[in-house]
Design an enzyme around this catalytic site. Structure first.
Site, PDB file in Angstrom:
ATOM      1  CE1 TYR A 142      -3.814   2.470   0.435  1.00 18.80           C
ATOM      2  CE2 TYR A 142      -2.384   3.377   2.391  1.00 18.80           C
ATOM      3  CZ  TYR A 142      -3.481   3.451   1.659  1.00 18.80           C
ATOM      4  OH  TYR A 142      -4.321   4.282   1.671  1.00 18.80           O
ATOM      5  CG  ASP A 237       5.813   3.442   1.043  1.00 13.88           C
ATOM      6  OD1 ASP A 237       5.884   4.033   2.141  1.00 13.88           O
ATOM      7  OD2 ASP A 237       4.830   3.638   0.280  1.00 13.88           O
ATOM      8  CE  LYS A 265       1.543   6.335   9.099  1.00 14.70           C
ATOM      9  NZ  LYS A 265       0.269   6.204   8.113  1.00 14.70           N
TER      10      LYS A 265
HETATM   11  N1  HOZ Z   1      -3.441   3.811   6.169  1.00 19.20           N
HETATM   12  C1  HOZ Z   1      -3.510   3.345   7.404  1.00 19.20           C
HETATM   13  C2  HOZ Z   1      -3.478   1.864   7.337  1.00 19.20           C
HETATM   14  N2  HOZ Z   1      -2.070   1.393   6.884  1.00 19.20           N
HETATM   15  C3  HOZ Z   1      -4.922   3.510   8.006  1.00 19.20           C
HETATM   16  C4  HOZ Z   1      -4.831   4.925   8.511  1.00 19.20           C
HETATM   17  C5  HOZ Z   1      -6.171   5.220   9.517  1.00 19.20           C
HETATM   18  O1  HOZ Z   1      -7.191   4.680   9.307  1.00 19.20           O
HETATM   19  O2  HOZ Z   1      -5.808   6.307  10.129  1.00 19.20           O
END
Ligand code: HOZ
Length: 428
Positions: A142, A237, A265
């Site tokens: 992802y 990534d 983040k």
């Molecule tokens: N993209 C996040 C999981 N790999 C989820 C982020 C969220 O729901 O805060």
């Protein structure tokens, strides 16, 4: 109705699905999402006053735990001088110098506001640099929600069973080629089918959005050689692994050097930040030096930079925190395997360092196909039990268990006790 339920009912009327990111809706596990009131160290408290040991850590960035006083104070101090300038500020220079100093493959770096943005920008740079269009990604990896990456994507896309997203024009996805994780031949075949057309191969060096799937020995090295031979860029990534597996992330851990790296983040200690960087000659493609356009009012935001710098400085001064956190991850996996073995549970425990995952399948998990053999109904049942007993893991099979430097042996032992009681109850 408790307060979380009341909030969810209100939210559903004004926010699609009641959430601002799909995984949070608990659709994969049932039950109602917990609304969080506060978090401190390794604990998180919902609006109804339930406290949990948190193994999400805001999906990774809370390496030092929640509400770390030095990070909070740095952010508050910066906020006192203004929330956003839309102009250059000293902290972003310090951040760029720090990243370039800590990650050998990065000579120049550009700040953005999320991992999605970092990936989107890195792909554009790779295409601009190589003059080619095709991108190879791996099934189950992802890379955020930019159009071209929502092809065989992991995370929420995987749980919802939707292979692609509506609203992505065919044209955006036609240059995305998908290979199988840990299968170098699948990548070779794509290079053979599209000679001279592949701009980049993008990969989560440790896949952490189809659950956690670690690279097989030699896989990343072979990928590196293949990209070099084919004149394609290798993009790591490291939104999840960067500054988590160590200062130089998965690239340092596995000793493989990418051309470009994306961060998310973690760089902002949880504030909305992302970054992409790499070799100077590639990064000099970026506007205003080069012809690849990428911009952002909030990029290098002073408050986000201050928070991120505070976290990275602490880690820099106390590198042993990584050792502790990785050791705790190993302790968790080892004991979890022992418990599951005792109950003859058809499960797999995967992970590396502070990233772990429990799959409900008898099959070894090495890629998207084997990850998908996990019994998601069994995971949902396990999830609900854990939550009811004060353990907060991701509400989806296809995410990671994140350990922070403040999770204690007592926390992990308590968690293992709950797992054990779950299986004992099932056997009874
Ligand atoms: N993209 C996040 C999981 N790999 C989820 C982020 C969220 O729901 O805060």
């Amino acid at each position: 109705m408790d307060r979380s339920e009341q909030l969810f009912e209100r939210a559903k009327k004004v926010i699609p699905g009641g959430v601002n990111s799909p995984v949070r809706a608990y659709m994969a596990v049932g039950g109602k999402p917990r609304f969080i009131a506060s978090a401190d160290k390794e604990m998180i408290t919902d609006v109804d006053g339930h406290t949990y040991i948190d193994y999400i850590g805001s999906w990774g960035p809370m390496i030092l735990g929640h509400n770390h006083p030095a990070i909070r104070e740095a952010a508050m101090e910066a906020a006192g001088r203004g929330l956003s300038f839309g102009a250059s500020c000293p902290a972003e220079v310090e951040m760029a110098e720090l990243i370039c100093g800590l990650v050998p493959s990065i000579e120049m770096v550009r700040m953005v506001n999320s991992g999605t943005e970092a990936v989107m920008s890195a792909l554009r740079v790779a295409r601009g640099f190589t003059g080619r269009n095709k991108i190879i990604k791996f099934e189950g990896c992802y890379h955020g929600h930019c159009d071209s990456m929502l092809v065989k994507a992991g995370s929420g896309v995987m749980t919802s069973g939707v292979p692609d997203s509506a609203g992505v024009p065919e044209g955006c996805a036609q240059d995305t080629l998908t290979a199988a994780y840990n299968d170098i031949e699948s990548v070779e075949r794509l290079f053979e089918s599209f000679p001279g057309q592949v701009a980049a191969v993008i990969i989560e060096p440790v896949a952490a959005n189809m659950g956690v799937v670690v690279p097989k020995e030699g896989f990343l090295e072979k990928l590196r050689s293949l990209c070099t031979a084919e004149g394609a860029l290798l993009i790591f990534d490291e939104v999840i692994t960067g500054f988590r597996l160590g200062f130089d992330g998965a690239q340092g851990y596995y000793g493989v050097t990418p051309d470009l790296t994306t961060f998310g983040k973690i760089i902002g200690a949880g504030m909305p930040v992302g970054a992409y960087g790499g070799r100077r000659e590639i990064m000099e493609m970026v506007s205003p030096v080069g012809s690849v356009y990428q911009a952002g009012t909030l990029s290098g935001n002073p408050v986000a930079m201050a928070a991120g710098l505070a976290q990275l400085h602490i880690l820099e001064m106390q590198p042993e925190l990584y050792e502790g956190m990785n050791r705790m991850g190993g302790y968790f996996r080892e004991n979890l395997r022992e418990i599951l073995g005792r109950f003859h549970a058809p499960c797999q425990v995967t992970g590396v360092g502070s990233l772990s995952c429990l799959f409900f399948t008898a099959e070894e998990v090495t890629d998207y196909r084997s990850a998908k053999t996990s019994d998601t109904a069994a995971f949902a049942d396990y999830f609900r039990y854990m939550l009811a007993h004060g353990i907060y893991v991701a509400p989806s099979q296809f995410e990671a268990v994140f350990m922070s430097s403040v999770h204690t042996k007592e926390d992990v032992d308590r968690t293992l006790e709950v797992v054990e009681s779950y299986y004992a109850r099932k056997r009874a």
